[in-house]
Design an enzyme around this catalytic site. Sequence first.
Site, mmCIF file in Angstrom:
data_model
loop_
_atom_site.group_PDB
_atom_site.id
_atom_site.type_symbol
_atom_site.label_atom_id
_atom_site.label_comp_id
_atom_site.label_asym_id
_atom_site.label_seq_id
_atom_site.Cartn_x
_atom_site.Cartn_y
_atom_site.Cartn_z
ATOM 1 N N ASP A 189 48.356 38.460 36.092
ATOM 2 C CA ASP A 189 47.455 38.453 37.073
ATOM 3 C C ASP A 189 45.876 38.471 36.340
ATOM 4 O O ASP A 189 45.874 38.914 35.129
ATOM 5 C CB ASP A 189 47.513 39.286 38.196
ATOM 6 C CG ASP A 189 46.893 38.831 39.277
ATOM 7 O OD1 ASP A 189 45.948 37.779 39.349
ATOM 8 O OD2 ASP A 189 47.280 39.338 40.739
HETATM 9 C C1 BGC Z 1 45.174 37.454 42.581
HETATM 10 C C2 BGC Z 1 46.040 36.367 42.503
HETATM 11 C C3 BGC Z 1 45.429 34.944 41.918
HETATM 12 C C4 BGC Z 1 44.548 35.266 40.647
HETATM 13 C C5 BGC Z 1 43.642 33.810 40.283
HETATM 14 C C6 BGC Z 1 44.129 37.634 41.311
HETATM 15 O O1 BGC Z 1 43.053 38.174 41.658
HETATM 16 O O2 BGC Z 1 45.860 38.738 42.611
HETATM 17 O O3 BGC Z 1 46.964 36.082 43.351
HETATM 18 O O4 BGC Z 1 46.400 33.991 41.747
HETATM 19 O O5 BGC Z 1 43.525 36.196 41.250
HETATM 20 O O6 BGC Z 1 42.696 33.520 41.136
#
Ligand code: BGC
Length: 747
Positions: free
Chosen positions: A288
């Site tokens: 993530d």
């Molecule tokens: C979130 C994810 C997301 C990623 C990319 C993160 O802050 O937890 O769910 O896919 O950002 O935008």
Amino acid sequence: MKFKAVLLLLLASSLTVNAQKDKKKSQIKPRKEFISELMAKMTIDEKIGQLVQFTADGTITGPVSGDNYIEQIKKGNVGSILNATTVKYTAELQKMNLENSRLKIPLLFGYDVIHGYRTIFPITLGESASWDLKAVELSAKIAAAEAAAGGVHWTFAPMVDIARDPRWGRVSEGAGEDTYLGSKLAFARVRGFQGTDLSLNNTILACTKHFAAYGAAEAGRDYNTVDMSERVLRETYLPPFKATVDAGVRTFMTSFNEISGVPATGNKFLVNGILKDEWKFDGFVVTDYTGMNEMIPHGFAKDEKHAGELALNAGVDMDMVGGIYMKQLKKSLSEGKVTEAQINDACRRILEAKYDLGLFEDPYRYNDAKREKEVIYKKEYLDAALDVANKSLVLLKNSNNVLPLKKEQKVAFVGPLVSDEFNIIGSWAASGDRNGFAVSVEEGVNKIITDKSKISFAKGVEIVDAKRDMIQNAINNAKNADVIVAVMGEFENMSGEAASRTNIDLPGIQKEFLAELKKLGKPIILVLLNGRPLTLEWEDKNMDAILEAWWPGTRGGDAIAQTLYGINNPSGKLPMTFPRNVGQIPIYYNHKNTGRPYLGTADNEQKYKSRYIDVDNSPLYEFGYGLSYTKFSYSNFKVSSNQINFSQKLKATVEIANTGNYDGEEVVQLYIHDKVGSVTRPVKELKGFQKIFLKKGEKKTVEFEISAEDLKFYGIDMQFAAEPGDFEVFVGGTSATTMKLEFELVK
Ligand code: BGC
């Protein structure tokens, strides 16, 4: 309704046909050979480059690495870009990459297409309330078709985190609390995004997230610690992830949280162990957003280099935005902390995804400006968004059949969200247009009611601000009406990421305003727009009807208006329990019984029971609950035998009659209870459901099959197996059903 189902099918097949026309005959070598030849030419820096993802200037959800990503792209040091969208922009970046990098490996563009790309469907939690797998698959399919037409190759969805804590803002992005329902929906979503052929230009890579147990964050606080037994992890939290592997998902994302002391991004047991070895997942795993770097504050990695080593050794293939693999991995390799074979494996997995998307054949195959124009906001997509929104609404209360409204009635529409066309599409709404495009409730009602003297609109109060200067105007409108409809809820950004709440009441002075309206003595219908279960005890006591509309998407206002006026008969069922108050959280239907179960008021010995002294154990609205404008009666519940062995199937049948005055859909649910186990079992577990349509006066028999496969769990020895013994089987239109029979599983 039948007509709608046919429409959905037609639309689903026409999507495929259009795409097949664009499919090109492969002109390059078979995948294995092609990638081996390519990798033989790659330097270690170029291989590591494929493991690197940077964010473009779009949505930013955390710190951005200081490295100039444009320069890095030119050097061939970047495999993927996050948050770059549109044909024009992605083509510009791709061109820069292809013209400057040595080996001209196409960039992979990823974006959070969670519940639609431009045409926005209900938030995932809302859509899940439809319990309609075909509708959910179609919504993902349309999202993919639009995103692909907009230059996007890869979505970071589905989010399949089981969540039992509505304080956690991200419950809005998932399928709710139940493992079985969540697994079915997760499978459908992957099929929708990826289809069965990634080389078609209207399918995109899906990404199952957040691996794992992110939804179990302590106290519902986002990014917080998770500690759980392996049994609960495997039985409750992992099955939806596994379902996506079964559906062929091509990528996975690790979660931010730690699990029992080990952050997911450095968790060998999870990523290499369960995902890659046990489940044989052959796609690639991305962290993530800066998840790798966050292992430092977690207290698991001593510095960035160490974090990179932990991640690669755990099986993480791509670094989202953190810049660690780019800066540190070569050094770790030279020190022998990671191997070239590991880097090769990660690189190959990523290249395989690019190959399967057809990017080596044509890096611009998602960059057709004409297609982008034709596909985005197609009429049939917008109609499908309305259909899914209609299916996602849950009627929580309807005293004296105050709903549906009649066109002759004078209705005062009030509340902070009554004319809203910004919040209505919800959080994580990708590139969906808000103001000026999304349909508000006011607009939806205006399309239905031509006699404008019958309707009025006034906000009365804001969502959070305690301003009182608009109240009187709204009350004046309400005084002249027969019925009041209050459209209230949260701001869209009060749910979603980093939006945990300790108080999940209606925010601001909305409730106070409802109390003022109540003094007028007219029926009040509360329409809720929100991203999580709320605590609604007061509203349940004082409102005549409550319609949970979640964030229903681009056509949300149409769906709400059509439902209020009976053009749509609500059929949604809650995918998540609504507590009476936050003190009951976590609260979910498939809890354990305890040694001192509280049996309710009929129980004379109530004091020393597992209960609260100040509130009942029951939720306000349970999982699986939801009303209709018609009535369904269940009868003739039968099982084919009172005994089955491990190779037999039990048939459970039940008759459902529509005894009310409207045609309607019902979600028939089947639960089991394993009475005694080598480890204790939940009081009820969902094991099947069918959504059926019944015309007024019609009756249907629904049949379920149960076999030993459905009765498996992780026993005392951690083997996943069914145990002989007595079971209860329940059917009904809610998890609180008491209609039950028994059977025995014998060796
Ligand atoms: C979130 C994810 C997301 C990623 C990319 C993160 O802050 O937890 O769910 O896919 O950002 O935008």
